[in-house]
Design a protein around this motif. Structure first.
Motif, short mmCIF file in Angstrom:
data_model
loop_
_atom_site.label_atom_id
_atom_site.label_comp_id
_atom_site.label_asym_id
_atom_site.label_seq_id
_atom_site.Cartn_x
_atom_site.Cartn_y
_atom_site.Cartn_z
N GLN A 220 76.75 54.69 122.28
CA GLN A 220 77.37 55.97 122.24
C GLN A 220 76.58 56.94 120.89
OE1 GLN A 220 81.30 54.80 120.48
NE2 GLN A 220 82.19 54.49 122.35
N ALA A 221 75.84 56.00 120.05
CA ALA A 221 75.05 56.81 118.90
C ALA A 221 73.82 57.45 119.86
CB ALA A 221 74.59 55.68 117.99
N HIS A 222 73.46 56.65 120.78
CA HIS A 222 72.19 57.42 121.43
C HIS A 222 72.62 58.49 122.35
CE1 HIS A 222 68.50 55.15 120.50
NE2 HIS A 222 69.20 54.24 120.01
N ASP A 223 73.84 58.35 123.06
CA ASP A 223 74.28 59.35 123.94
C ASP A 223 74.61 60.85 123.08
OD1 ASP A 223 73.73 57.91 126.16
OD2 ASP A 223 75.72 57.27 126.46
N ALA A 224 75.08 60.57 121.95
CA ALA A 224 75.73 61.65 121.09
C ALA A 224 74.79 62.26 120.30
CB ALA A 224 76.91 60.95 120.37
N ALA A 225 73.94 61.36 119.71
CA ALA A 225 72.92 61.96 118.76
C ALA A 225 71.60 61.85 119.10
CB ALA A 225 73.00 61.46 117.43
N HIS A 226 71.39 61.35 120.53
CA HIS A 226 70.05 60.99 121.01
C HIS A 226 69.29 60.03 120.28
CE1 HIS A 226 70.63 64.60 123.52
NE2 HIS A 226 70.91 65.40 122.20
N GLY A 227 69.83 59.47 119.17
CA GLY A 227 69.28 58.33 118.60
C GLY A 227 67.63 58.39 118.27
N PRO A 228 66.95 57.55 117.43
CA PRO A 228 65.58 57.55 117.21
C PRO A 228 64.95 57.49 118.53
CG PRO A 228 66.45 55.63 116.54
CD PRO A 228 67.70 56.41 116.79
N ALA A 229 63.68 57.85 118.46
CA ALA A 229 62.70 57.62 119.79
C ALA A 229 62.42 56.02 119.74
CB ALA A 229 61.71 58.65 119.69
N PHE A 230 62.26 55.34 118.63
CA PHE A 230 61.93 53.94 118.65
C PHE A 230 62.14 53.50 117.42
CE2 PHE A 230 58.93 50.56 117.45
CZ PHE A 230 59.21 49.78 118.96
N GLU A 231 62.66 52.20 117.45
CA GLU A 231 63.14 51.56 115.80
C GLU A 231 62.93 49.95 116.07
OE1 GLU A 231 66.84 52.21 114.18
OE2 GLU A 231 67.90 52.04 116.05
N LEU A 232 62.30 49.41 115.03
CA LEU A 232 62.38 47.89 115.00
C LEU A 232 63.95 47.79 114.49
CD1 LEU A 232 58.99 47.12 113.42
CD2 LEU A 232 59.60 46.92 115.77
N TYR A 233 64.28 46.53 114.76
CA TYR A 233 65.51 46.12 113.90
C TYR A 233 65.43 44.58 113.88
CZ TYR A 233 67.52 44.85 118.48
OH TYR A 233 67.81 44.29 119.85
N GLY A 234 66.46 43.82 113.20
CA GLY A 234 66.55 42.34 113.07
C GLY A 234 65.38 42.00 112.18
N LEU A 235 65.06 43.08 111.35
CA LEU A 235 63.82 42.57 110.20
C LEU A 235 64.27 41.60 109.19
CD1 LEU A 235 61.96 45.98 110.02
CD2 LEU A 235 61.49 43.99 111.47
N GLY A 236 65.70 41.25 109.28
CA GLY A 236 65.96 39.95 108.38
C GLY A 236 65.44 38.60 108.87
N LEU A 237 64.94 38.65 110.27
CA LEU A 237 64.66 37.45 110.92
C LEU A 237 65.69 36.48 111.16
CD1 LEU A 237 61.18 36.93 109.31
CD2 LEU A 237 61.60 38.25 111.22
N GLU A 238 66.92 36.84 111.28
CA GLU A 238 68.04 35.98 111.86
C GLU A 238 68.66 36.53 113.19
OE1 GLU A 238 68.90 33.60 110.22
OE2 GLU A 238 68.15 33.52 108.16
N HIS A 239 67.96 36.99 114.01
CA HIS A 239 68.50 37.56 115.18
C HIS A 239 69.40 36.34 116.06
CE1 HIS A 239 68.74 39.36 119.07
NE2 HIS A 239 68.59 40.37 118.49
N LYS A 240 70.30 36.57 116.49
CA LYS A 240 71.01 35.54 117.25
C LYS A 240 70.79 34.95 118.22
CE LYS A 240 74.13 38.92 119.70
NZ LYS A 240 75.44 39.34 120.03
N HIS A 241 69.61 35.49 118.94
CA HIS A 241 68.99 35.00 120.10
C HIS A 241 67.94 33.86 119.91
CE1 HIS A 241 69.85 38.71 122.89
NE2 HIS A 241 70.82 37.88 122.96
N VAL A 242 67.39 33.81 118.68
CA VAL A 242 66.54 32.80 118.21
C VAL A 242 66.84 31.27 118.59
CG1 VAL A 242 65.13 31.70 116.18
CG2 VAL A 242 65.30 34.31 116.56
N PRO A 243 68.06 31.10 117.97
CA PRO A 243 68.47 29.52 118.42
C PRO A 243 68.20 29.07 119.80
CG PRO A 243 70.02 30.21 117.02
CD PRO A 243 69.10 31.69 117.37
#
Length: 315
Positions: free
Chosen positions: A159-182
């Protein structure tokens, strides 16, 4: 005929699974009316009527739904969980059919299967064969970089990207606790936690997962060709996972496999500098979500769905 109930069918993954299953004549989909979808008694009653339930829910709701099914005892259906809730849980089989040459048999025999995450699908496909072959130590200090289309972030991000176009690119999960790591660690055969750096681009779907390597630091100092040979041997005969030659122009874009259930693996090496980058490309809504779910459903119910593992591909 097999009967399937998608618990949470209105989400992105649920809709994708429903669309794919709707095209299979061997499957009958069962649903609840909108006013009964959150009624535990109604959900439990429907679970008792079907062969398999797909959980397309937030993690806590998926655990609650799995508990509802367990209350049915011998009448409980088989479960496929598309959430993160059970991916490293005891008693649940991981739903990456190509994990090892015979892993599809574990899925076919399982009562409860956890569908993989999109990022781990690419990372594990690249890493696990090299760990098994002894070319990549389990404690190697890996860095995994990845970019996904914004559909991977769920309804809020879409919804954020469709409505406001969102950033062109962004890093996220920089707390290094992403749920896919385990799950990446467990099924990648890793003993050292990798540094995982996910990102999102302003496009709907498509994914690249990349892993840089210094070849001189690996056991036996392998070449890029050595790494490629191991991957080719592991996935020989797989319909959905293929090892592809490195691009001659040195470029890869993430959307080339959109609307497919394929996974492409690349070894891009520079022997003069003794460096390599492993890359996986997939549709995060295909092999990274709904496509993998339907592959697992086909294995669990004994259906010929183009499941993409050796035996089914030959059937």
């Amino acid at each position: 005929m097999a009967t399937v109930f998608i618990d949470g069918e209105s989400g992105t993954t649920g809709l994708g699974i429903r669309e794919r299953l709707g095209a299979l004549p061997q499957v009958t989909l069962k649903s609840l009316s909108d006013d009964r979808r959150k009624d535990p008694a109604a959900r439990r009653a429907l679970m008792a009527e079907v062969d398999l339930v797909v959980l397309c829910l937030p993690d806590d709701a998926a655990r609650e739904s799995a508990a509802l099914a367990a209350e049915l005892g011998r009448d409980a259906p088989r479960l496929l969980d598309a959430s993160t809730a059970h991916r490293v849980a005891p008693g649940w089989v991981y739903g990456f059919a190509e994990l090892t040459p015979d892993h599809h048999e574990n899925i076919a025999a399982a009562a409860t299967v956890a569908n993989p995450g999109c990022y781990p699908t690419g990372a594990i496909a690249l890493v696990r064969p090299l760990v098994d072959a002894g070319l990549l130590p389990a404690d190697y200090p890996l860095t995994i970089n990845a970019v996904s289309g914004y559909s991977g972030g769920g309804k809020a991000m879409i919804q954020a990207h469709d409505a406001a176009h969102g950033p062109a690119f962004e890093l996220y999960g920089l707390g290094l606790e992403h749920k896919h790591v385990p799950e990446t660690m467990l099924y990648g055969g890793l003993s050292r936690r990798p540094i995982f750096v996910p990102s999102v681009g302003h496009y709907l779907k498509g994914m690249l997962v990349s892993i840089p390597l210094h070849l001189e630091t690996l056991p036996g100092k392998p070449t890029g060709a050595d790494l490629r040979s191991v991957l080719q041997a592991r996935y020989a005969g797989c319909a959905q996972v293929t090892v592809v030659p490195a691009p001659t122009n040195g470029k890869l874009e993430p959307e080339a496999l959109n609307d497919t259930d394929r996974l492409e693996l690349y070894v891009c090496a520079n022997e003069a500098h003794r460096q390599a980058v492993l890359v996986a490309r997939l549709d995060n809504l295909g092999k990274g979500a709904s496509g993998a779910a339907v592959q697992n459903i086909g294995l669990m119910l004994g259906l010929r769905t183009g499941a993409g593992v050796r035996e089914l591909a030959d059937a």
